[in-house]
Motif scaffolding. Structure first.
Motif, PDB file in Angstrom:
ATOM      1  N   THR A 166       0.836  -1.211   0.000  1.00  0.00           N
ATOM      2  CA  THR A 166       0.000   0.000   0.000  1.00  0.00           C
ATOM      3  C   THR A 166       0.863   1.251   0.000  1.00  0.00           C
ATOM      4  O   THR A 166       0.607   2.208  -0.750  1.00  0.00           O
ATOM      5  CB  THR A 166      -0.937   0.003   1.221  1.00  0.00           C
ATOM      6  OG1 THR A 166      -1.813  -1.126   1.143  1.00  0.00           O
ATOM      7  CG2 THR A 166      -1.766   1.277   1.268  1.00  0.00           C
ATOM      8  N   LEU A 167       1.902   1.266   0.836  1.00  0.00           N
ATOM      9  CA  LEU A 167       2.805   2.420   0.878  1.00  0.00           C
ATOM     10  C   LEU A 167       3.568   2.574  -0.433  1.00  0.00           C
ATOM     11  O   LEU A 167       3.775   3.687  -0.920  1.00  0.00           O
ATOM     12  CB  LEU A 167       3.785   2.261   2.036  1.00  0.00           C
ATOM     13  CG  LEU A 167       3.194   2.359   3.441  1.00  0.00           C
ATOM     14  CD1 LEU A 167       4.216   1.919   4.479  1.00  0.00           C
ATOM     15  CD2 LEU A 167       2.725   3.778   3.720  1.00  0.00           C
ATOM     16  N   ALA A 168       3.996   1.451  -1.012  1.00  0.00           N
ATOM     17  CA  ALA A 168       4.784   1.504  -2.248  1.00  0.00           C
ATOM     18  C   ALA A 168       3.966   1.990  -3.434  1.00  0.00           C
ATOM     19  O   ALA A 168       4.510   2.653  -4.333  1.00  0.00           O
ATOM     20  CB  ALA A 168       5.360   0.129  -2.545  1.00  0.00           C
ATOM     21  N   ARG A 169       2.689   1.675  -3.467  1.00  0.00           N
ATOM     22  CA  ARG A 169       1.843   2.065  -4.612  1.00  0.00           C
ATOM     23  C   ARG A 169       1.873   3.569  -4.851  1.00  0.00           C
ATOM     24  O   ARG A 169       1.787   4.031  -5.988  1.00  0.00           O
ATOM     25  CB  ARG A 169       0.400   1.616  -4.381  1.00  0.00           C
ATOM     26  CG  ARG A 169       0.156   0.145  -4.612  1.00  0.00           C
ATOM     27  CD  ARG A 169      -1.333  -0.186  -4.582  1.00  0.00           C
ATOM     28  NE  ARG A 169      -1.553  -1.614  -4.679  1.00  0.00           N
ATOM     29  CZ  ARG A 169      -1.753  -2.424  -3.634  1.00  0.00           C
ATOM     30  NH1 ARG A 169      -1.781  -1.901  -2.405  1.00  0.00           N
ATOM     31  NH2 ARG A 169      -1.942  -3.710  -3.801  1.00  0.00           N
ATOM     32  N   HIS A 170       1.968   4.337  -3.777  1.00  0.00           N
ATOM     33  CA  HIS A 170       1.930   5.794  -3.918  1.00  0.00           C
ATOM     34  C   HIS A 170       3.235   6.365  -4.467  1.00  0.00           C
ATOM     35  O   HIS A 170       3.282   7.534  -4.871  1.00  0.00           O
ATOM     36  CB  HIS A 170       1.624   6.436  -2.558  1.00  0.00           C
ATOM     37  CG  HIS A 170       0.307   6.021  -1.982  1.00  0.00           C
ATOM     38  ND1 HIS A 170      -0.904   6.376  -2.554  1.00  0.00           N
ATOM     39  CD2 HIS A 170      -0.001   5.250  -0.907  1.00  0.00           C
ATOM     40  CE1 HIS A 170      -1.900   5.866  -1.842  1.00  0.00           C
ATOM     41  NE2 HIS A 170      -1.380   5.177  -0.837  1.00  0.00           N
ATOM     42  N   LEU A 171       4.274   5.550  -4.497  1.00  0.00           N
ATOM     43  CA  LEU A 171       5.570   6.034  -4.957  1.00  0.00           C
ATOM     44  C   LEU A 171       5.950   5.556  -6.348  1.00  0.00           C
ATOM     45  O   LEU A 171       6.773   6.186  -7.016  1.00  0.00           O
ATOM     46  CB  LEU A 171       6.669   5.591  -3.974  1.00  0.00           C
ATOM     47  CG  LEU A 171       6.662   6.211  -2.589  1.00  0.00           C
ATOM     48  CD1 LEU A 171       7.757   5.591  -1.735  1.00  0.00           C
ATOM     49  CD2 LEU A 171       6.832   7.720  -2.668  1.00  0.00           C
ATOM     50  N   ILE A 172       5.387   4.454  -6.771  1.00  0.00           N
ATOM     51  CA  ILE A 172       5.807   3.838  -8.032  1.00  0.00           C
ATOM     52  C   ILE A 172       5.670   4.790  -9.209  1.00  0.00           C
ATOM     53  O   ILE A 172       6.628   5.018  -9.968  1.00  0.00           O
ATOM     54  CB  ILE A 172       5.028   2.537  -8.288  1.00  0.00           C
ATOM     55  CG1 ILE A 172       5.496   1.436  -7.333  1.00  0.00           C
ATOM     56  CG2 ILE A 172       5.190   2.086  -9.734  1.00  0.00           C
ATOM     57  CD1 ILE A 172       6.899   0.948  -7.587  1.00  0.00           C
ATOM     58  N   ASP A 173       4.502   5.367  -9.407  1.00  0.00           N
ATOM     59  CA  ASP A 173       4.287   6.225 -10.571  1.00  0.00           C
ATOM     60  C   ASP A 173       5.139   7.494 -10.528  1.00  0.00           C
ATOM     61  O   ASP A 173       5.780   7.832 -11.543  1.00  0.00           O
ATOM     62  CB  ASP A 173       2.808   6.573 -10.713  1.00  0.00           C
ATOM     63  CG  ASP A 173       1.981   5.396 -11.229  1.00  0.00           C
ATOM     64  OD1 ASP A 173       2.584   4.423 -11.733  1.00  0.00           O
ATOM     65  OD2 ASP A 173       0.744   5.438 -11.107  1.00  0.00           O
ATOM     66  N   PRO A 174       5.169   8.232  -9.407  1.00  0.00           N
ATOM     67  CA  PRO A 174       6.046   9.419  -9.384  1.00  0.00           C
ATOM     68  C   PRO A 174       7.518   9.081  -9.608  1.00  0.00           C
ATOM     69  O   PRO A 174       8.222   9.819 -10.292  1.00  0.00           O
ATOM     70  CB  PRO A 174       5.825  10.001  -7.983  1.00  0.00           C
ATOM     71  CG  PRO A 174       4.499   9.480  -7.548  1.00  0.00           C
ATOM     72  CD  PRO A 174       4.363   8.134  -8.178  1.00  0.00           C
ATOM     73  N   LEU A 175       7.965   7.956  -9.048  1.00  0.00           N
ATOM     74  CA  LEU A 175       9.373   7.588  -9.208  1.00  0.00           C
ATOM     75  C   LEU A 175       9.669   7.182 -10.647  1.00  0.00           C
ATOM     76  O   LEU A 175      10.697   7.572 -11.220  1.00  0.00           O
ATOM     77  CB  LEU A 175       9.725   6.458  -8.248  1.00  0.00           C
ATOM     78  CG  LEU A 175      11.193   6.018  -8.196  1.00  0.00           C
ATOM     79  CD1 LEU A 175      12.119   7.205  -7.974  1.00  0.00           C
ATOM     80  CD2 LEU A 175      11.387   4.973  -7.118  1.00  0.00           C
ATOM     81  N   ALA A 176       8.767   6.425 -11.256  1.00  0.00           N
ATOM     82  CA  ALA A 176       8.957   6.030 -12.649  1.00  0.00           C
ATOM     83  C   ALA A 176       8.972   7.258 -13.564  1.00  0.00           C
ATOM     84  O   ALA A 176       9.784   7.350 -14.496  1.00  0.00           O
ATOM     85  CB  ALA A 176       7.855   5.066 -13.073  1.00  0.00           C
ATOM     86  N   THR A 177       8.072   8.211 -13.303  1.00  0.00           N
ATOM     87  CA  THR A 177       8.023   9.433 -14.103  1.00  0.00           C
ATOM     88  C   THR A 177       9.304  10.245 -13.938  1.00  0.00           C
ATOM     89  O   THR A 177       9.858  10.766 -14.911  1.00  0.00           O
ATOM     90  CB  THR A 177       6.811  10.286 -13.693  1.00  0.00           C
ATOM     91  OG1 THR A 177       5.612   9.540 -13.924  1.00  0.00           O
ATOM     92  CG2 THR A 177       6.757  11.581 -14.483  1.00  0.00           C
ATOM     93  N   GLU A 178       9.776  10.343 -12.699  1.00  0.00           N
ATOM     94  CA  GLU A 178      11.019  11.087 -12.440  1.00  0.00           C
ATOM     95  C   GLU A 178      12.195  10.475 -13.198  1.00  0.00           C
ATOM     96  O   GLU A 178      13.006  11.182 -13.805  1.00  0.00           O
ATOM     97  CB  GLU A 178      11.307  11.079 -10.935  1.00  0.00           C
ATOM     98  CG  GLU A 178      12.605  11.724 -10.537  1.00  0.00           C
ATOM     99  CD  GLU A 178      12.436  13.107  -9.946  1.00  0.00           C
ATOM    100  OE1 GLU A 178      13.459  13.793  -9.776  1.00  0.00           O
ATOM    101  OE2 GLU A 178      11.290  13.508  -9.651  1.00  0.00           O
TER     102      GLU A 178
END
Length: 290
Positions: A166-178
């Motif tokens: 659950t915590l990781a889901r919020h980071l995957i997309d922003p990190l991939a975009t970065e």
């Protein structure tokens, strides 16, 4: 050899995993403890053996003098993790307040780390700590963003639990975009799974839409030794964590090699200011272990 950055959404065992990978590698290896929140290896695994006179913070002052001075300082601030000096530590910050001084140092440090990996064949692991975002991007002071941008692999450390996913889901997309916009590409992003919880690797990869590059077992005794130091547990050298970490380093190298072939990466341009860094590293094995 790859430069691999390890990050997490919350405390998931980044430092213990980075230590395991560094100590288990079949090649010369370096752990760069670059968590802006502060390093824990010197107080934990080394139990205070490494003094405050060594480490990351001292590179900031050197960098202001020039890249060549940074290379000299880098060689002088590594601490050997084995008798032969094949495994080295760049100790982290002793105070999180020091992090602001490193914002302009990260790019130059990244160059040195890649010289060590590309020209000396080191496995380089970066403990980048917990990710912090600001307006959907990596926070410039609370994350070593340039190190992640230039890494060959950026692995989000997760556990196979609902909370961790659950915590990781919020980071995957922003990190991939970065990484797509400012790094080496979104394909640099992968997962390092700590096998704790009901979810297996294929389920974690499906849930986060991100490949699991490698997995490490839940090995409380060895991880505890990496966290707090002291006497190694019985059978430490044959522990599940170290055995699987050896395999994980090979999987990371394979993943990095596939990326280089697919992307047809050009050779990194030589930096004349860093030409002597390898010679300095060979001359300065660091202080002897007590």
């Amino acid at each position: 050899m790859p430069v691999t950055a390890l990050v997490s959404a919350k405390s998931c065992g980044v430092t213990a995993s980075a230590l395991a990978l560094t100590l288990a590698s079949k090649r010369p290896s370096l752990l760069a403890e670059c968590d802006p929140a502060g390093g824990t290896v010197r107080a934990g695994f080394f139990q205070g053996e490494v003094g405050a006179g060594y480490g990351l913070y001292h590179l900031a002052a050197a960098e202001r003098t020039g890249s060549d001075a940074l290379a000299n300082a880098f060689a002088s601030h590594l601490w050997p993790m084995d008798e032969a000096g094949h495994r080295k530590l760049l100790p982290g910050l002793t105070d999180p307040a020091q992090a602001a001084a490193l914002e302009r140092t990260w790019p130059a440090l990244s160059e040195v780390l890649h010289v060590l990996a590309d020209e000396a064949g080191y496995d380089v692991f970066i403990d980048a700590g917990r990710l912090a975002l600001s307006s959907g991007q990596l926070h410039p002071a609370l994350t070593p963003a340039p190190l992640l941008h230039r890494a060959d692999l950026v692995l989000l450390v997760v556990r196979g639990t609902e909370q961790s996913l659950t915590l990781a889901r919020h980071l995957i997309d922003p990190l991939a975009t970065e990484l797509a916009e400012r790094g080496t590409g979104s394909e640099a992003l992968g997962l390092l799974l700590i096998e704790d919880g009901p979810y297996r690797a294929h389920q974690v990869a499906e849930a986060l839409k991100t490949p699991v590059v490698a997995a490490l077992p839940l090995d409380a005794s060895t991880a505890g030794y990496f966290t707090t130091g002291g006497q190694p547990p019985r059978g430490y050298g044959r522990s599940p964590l170290l055995r699987h970490a050896r395999t994980a380093t090979e999987q990371m190298e394979a993943a990095s090699s596939r990326r280089r072939i697919q992307q047809q990466y050009p050779a990194r341009p030589a930096n004349p200011h860093l030409a002597g860094v390898l010679q300095r590293l060979s001359e300065r094995g660091g202080p002897p272990r007590g």
